[in-house]
Design a protein around this motif. Structure first.
Motif, PDB file in Angstrom:
ATOM      1  N   GLU A 363      -1.011 -31.301 -18.786  1.00  0.00           N
ATOM      2  CA  GLU A 363      -0.646 -31.143 -17.958  1.00  0.00           C
ATOM      3  C   GLU A 363       0.982 -30.681 -17.679  1.00  0.00           C
ATOM      4  N   LEU A 371      -1.032 -23.493 -25.414  1.00  0.00           N
ATOM      5  CA  LEU A 371      -2.518 -22.918 -24.875  1.00  0.00           C
ATOM      6  C   LEU A 371      -1.908 -20.887 -24.821  1.00  0.00           C
ATOM      7  N   ASP A 389      -9.174 -16.136 -20.789  1.00  0.00           N
ATOM      8  CA  ASP A 389      -8.946 -17.930 -20.347  1.00  0.00           C
ATOM      9  C   ASP A 389      -7.725 -19.076 -20.718  1.00  0.00           C
ATOM     10  N   TYR A 390      -7.232 -18.926 -22.258  1.00  0.00           N
ATOM     11  CA  TYR A 390      -6.063 -19.590 -22.606  1.00  0.00           C
ATOM     12  C   TYR A 390      -4.345 -19.419 -21.519  1.00  0.00           C
ATOM     13  N   ARG A 393      -5.283 -20.823 -17.976  1.00  0.00           N
ATOM     14  CA  ARG A 393      -5.003 -22.742 -18.058  1.00  0.00           C
ATOM     15  C   ARG A 393      -2.845 -22.990 -18.447  1.00  0.00           C
ATOM     16  N   GLN A 396      -1.366 -22.377 -14.685  1.00  0.00           N
ATOM     17  CA  GLN A 396      -1.893 -23.044 -14.256  1.00  0.00           C
ATOM     18  C   GLN A 396      -1.283 -23.870 -14.134  1.00  0.00           C
TER      19      GLN A 396
END
Length: 849
Positions: A363, A371, A389-390, A393, A396
């Motif tokens: 993270e 990403l 999807d990437y 991520r 986030q």
């Protein structure tokens, strides 16, 4: 780029021989230069410092220390409530040094203010320099030292630098907003302060006071070679040499900054390269030089050479699992991305992520960037759901690292919006762009160049919703911001004109569309020359309008020009080349040269399959075109196979009920209709209709095609009531969105005329065909293929009504136009010739009675 750590790393090299056990450090605010004097930063108490393999420690009074086992350590994290790291790259691997490790932090508000202040200073420098250069060029022409051609070329070269210059402004602003003057000696403070504040002549004078750094670098390199033969004095000579390298590297970098401030990229690159030659083991220097060659000079070979050297050094010095190595892979991925090699870009990014997660943790902001970049690669490969999807991520992680209202999140939201738009989810795209705009309004303000991108994206959404007035409003906002910042000649301004041209095209205003597309082309050519890849996009747009106007000769000219540019730039196997083949195929299709059309579509399909694989959503449009060509060539089974393939792939990508499938179901219905399978055709048209109605409501122009086709099928089935109902629905949505004089209105009106003719309502057929004729003449003029078609239908109707004189008049007009706009021997010319002879014969028989 790791500019703020250069001094510290160099100092660390000088102390490698010391037998030290404890590394000290400080947490502080940034040192600044005010009115030419140093204002030192302030020590920050209460910061938490975490080093790899050790418990977190507290910098109670701004100082901290920890034992070092071996020669190095990794700084994992530094945090303090209300503050953030000025340079996130400070969290990385270091060698032990007797000098304290300086960690610089500021409040988010102060860091943003520092960046905006630096950007304003640098932008003023650029504007002043641009005005001075323009004045010099004007003066030379007035003194007859320049011909008109030389004058235009000089201006073009000047303006073409603006896109790179703008990127440099952002880089320079970032650099000066993180520069800690406490870590520079007095000479470097003065040089850096002069460059930051636009006193470039003073900076130049200071640097030259130390002599010719180029000659000194060469002399130092020779001295380095000589040192190898002087082993008895090696330790002393190496210390002297290290100090020389440190000092000359600083001057190289200052020269680089000086030339960057002048926007002289070739010279700036030379000094970065010169510095990298001083110490080919310094990975930061190699990467920074490579990034500059890649980003600002597009010298991919030079950049790759530097990146590969950096990779070898990273593996040799630190092994296979360091954060530095992950950044090298990321840079190489960006290089492959710039060259259009998305497979290699993806492979390198995968390596970057795997190594980065081990080095930084899963993270970390760096991992989020990897990403994000992977999402962009997957999007270019047509893998839209994977791209999303990437991006999710990345979002986030960035929310956790930077906060939910930070500017880095706006870029991810913008890219998510692009993917949603491609997936046909317009509402989600609008939501993402709105969120991006909200964040940008709070962080950079609504007059920032990045906001122009968001306004442009909002324009695309409104265009998809057929809210053309709102789309033009957003495009104009984007254009106003860009012109205010950059003036007339800037690539994104040219593209903004192209977007507005596209909107006018959608509205059926082809003349206005051509006007804006030509502005786009003229400005892009002036900025980038006539053979840049962006020119091909502008040229294709113009060709497409000529194609829709029926000027096939002009369309062919522009498409072939685009093909030459893209083949020269990308080679013969690039997806952008395949795109032009699709356009050429459509053109030959409408010229009824179905064999040639099929050849172009097959070329496109071969390239796309090689680039993306046979089951990629990126191939759907090409499969659709192959189906169209096979249908017109009479091979309905093959057409059905291609359309079903498109439906299958698109359905897996977006789901079975997504409106993105509507177009393919509509085309599938046409094949079933031509196979006289009206039940199956109606089923497909209804699917397309239901998808569009569910997504857009009943008033969207996308419904016009399935409505019209349903009308045709119901007519073939003898259900005249429902046929008329759907013809009227098709006309209603088109008139509501485009007005009564749009070419698509003429098309449906003409179809309705044929319906009336089929059922012998000749008066209504004549009235309807004349309406279509008037729209087409008003839109395209007299010499257009669709105008000839309307004349033909009117003539056919008069024949059925027994008015052979009027029939002959209209068939003759149809023939005259077709002889001008179609190639000799075209089937439609033969239809008109036959109709003229039949009308003459009937008229002669009537007159002899």
């Amino acid at each position: 780029m790791k500019k703020t750590t250069i001094i510290f790393v160099l100092l660390a090299f000088a102390f490698l021989g010391m037998q030290a056990q404890t590394q000290s450090g400080v947490v502080k605010t940034r040192g600044r230069m005010v009115d030419g004097k140093l204002v030192s930063g302030t020590l920050l108490s209460g910061a938490t410092v975490q080093v790899d393999g050790r418990q977190a420690m507290l910098a109670a009074d701004g100082h901290f220390s920890f034992p070092v086992s071996g020669n190095g350590y990794t700084l994992k994290k530094v945090s303090k409530q209300g503050y953030q790291l000025v340079d996130a790259d400070v969290c990385r691997s270091y060698r032990y040094s007797g000098n304290p490790l300086a960690v610089v932090m500021e409040t988010p508000e102060q860091q943003l203010q520092d960046k905006l202040t630096a950007e304003r200073k640098i932008r003023r420098q650029l504007q002043n320099q641009l005005r001075d250069k323009e004045g010099e060029i004007e003066a030379l022409r007035e003194q007859n030292h320049l011909t008109d051609e030389q004058y235009n070329n000089a201006l073009q070269q000047l303006y073409s630098q603006q896109e790179s210059n703008e990127r440099l402004i952002s880089d320079m602003a970032q650099r000066y907003s993180v520069l800690d003057y406490d870590q520079l000696d007095e000479f470097q403070r003065q040089v850096s302060s002069c460059i930051e504040n636009g006193r470039l002549a003073k900076a130049d004078s200071l640097l030259r006071s130390r002599g010719d750094v180029g000659q000194q670098v060469e002399a130092s390199l020779k001295a380095g070679a000589a040192l190898q033969q002087q082993r008895e004095q090696l330790q002393k000579a190496e210390a002297v040499h290290a100090a020389e390298i440190e000092e000359m590297a600083q001057r190289c970098y200052s020269y680089y900054e000086l030339f960057v401030a002048r926007f002289q990229n070739d010279s700036a690159a030379y000094y970065l390269s010169l510095r990298s030659r001083l110490d080919t083991t310094n990975i930061d220097w190699l990467l920074e030089a490579g990034e500059f060659y890649m980003d600002y000079l597009a010298d991919f070979d030079k950049a790759m050479s530097l990146f590969q050297t950096a990779m070898r050094q990273s593996k040799r010095q630190n092994g296979e699992t360091t954060g530095t190595l992950s950044e090298v892979y990321n840079d190489i991925a960006l290089l492959h991305f710039a060259k259009g090699d998305y497979v290699k870009a993806g492979e390198c990014l995968q390596n970057a992520m795997e190594i980065g997660q081990k080095a930084f943790g899963k993270e970390h902001g760096k991992v989020a960037s990897f990403l994000h970049n992977t999402g962009q690669v997957l999007f270019r490969q047509g893998k839209y759901q994977s791209a999303m999807d990437y991006l999710d991520r990345a979002l986030q992680i960035k929310e956790k690292v930077f906060g939910k209202e930070s500017e880095p999140l706006a870029e991810v939201y913008n890219d998510k919006g692009v993917v949603y738009l491609r997936l046909g989810n317009i509402d989600k795209a609008l939501e993402c762009y709105t969120k991006a705009l909200e964040i940008q309004g709070k962080t950079v303000g609504l007059e920032h160049r990045k906001v122009a991108t968001t306004y442009n994206n909002l324009g695309h959404v409104c265009s998809k919703k057929s809210d053309h007035a709102k789309a033009l409003e957003y495009y104009q906002k984007s254009l106003d911001i860009l012109e205010k910042i950059f003036g007339k000649y800037y690539p994104n301004i040219a593209k903004a004109y192209g977007n507005m041209g596209g909107e006018y095209y959608s509205m059926g205003d082809y003349a206005k569309a051509l006007e804006y597309y030509h502005i786009d082309l003229e400005r892009t050519e002036k900025l980038l020359g006539k053979n840049h890849p962006d020119i091909a996009t502008s040229v294709v747009n113009i060709g497409w309008v000529y194609y829709r106007q029926g000027d096939y000769k002009k369309a062919m000219e522009y498409y072939n020009r685009a093909l030459q540019i893209r083949e020269k730039t990308f080679g013969n196997d690039h997806p952008d080349v395949a795109s032009v083949y699709n356009y050429l195929g459509r053109l030959h299709f409408d010229m009824t040269d179905y064999e040639k059309a099929g050849e172009y579509f097959k070329k496109s399909l071969a390239i796309m399959e090689k680039a993306f694989g046979k089951d990629s959503p990126a191939l759907c449009k090409t499969y659709d075109n192959m189906g169209m060509a096979s249908r017109k060539a009479g091979n309905l089974d093959k057409a059905l196979e291609y359309y079903l393939k498109a439906v299958e792939i698109k359905g897996k990508e977006v789901g079975e009920d997504n409106p993105a499938l509507g177009t393919y179901y509509n085309n599938l219905g046409i094949v079933y209709s031509e196979q006289n399978n009206n039940d199956k055709a109606v089923e497909c048209y209804l699917k397309a209709k239901d998808m569009f109605e569910k997504k857009y409501g009943q008033g969207h122009p996308n419904l016009a095609a399935p409505y019209n086709n349903l009308a045709g099928s119901y007519s073939d089935m003898g259900d005249t009531v429902r046929a008329l109902e759907y013809y009227q629905k098709s006309l209603d949505v088109l008139v509501k969105n485009y007005g009564p004089n749009h070419p698509d209105v003429a098309y449906v009106t003409s179809s309705l005329g044929e319906f009336y003719f089929k059922y012998c309502h000749y008066d209504k057929a004549l009235e309807t065909h004349k309406k279509a004729l008037d729209i087409r003449k008003n839109k395209f003029g007299e010499e257009h293929a669709t105008v000839a078609l309307s004349y033909f239908y009117v003539g056919k109707t008069y024949m059925a009504m027994g008015d052979y004189a009027k029939a002959l008049e209209h068939h003759q007009k149809s023939l005259d136009i077709r002889n001008k706009v179609l190639k000799p021997g075209h089937p439609r010319i033969k239809d008109s010739e036959k109709a003229v002879e039949e009308a003459k014969q009937k008229l002669a028989e009537q007159q002899t009675k």
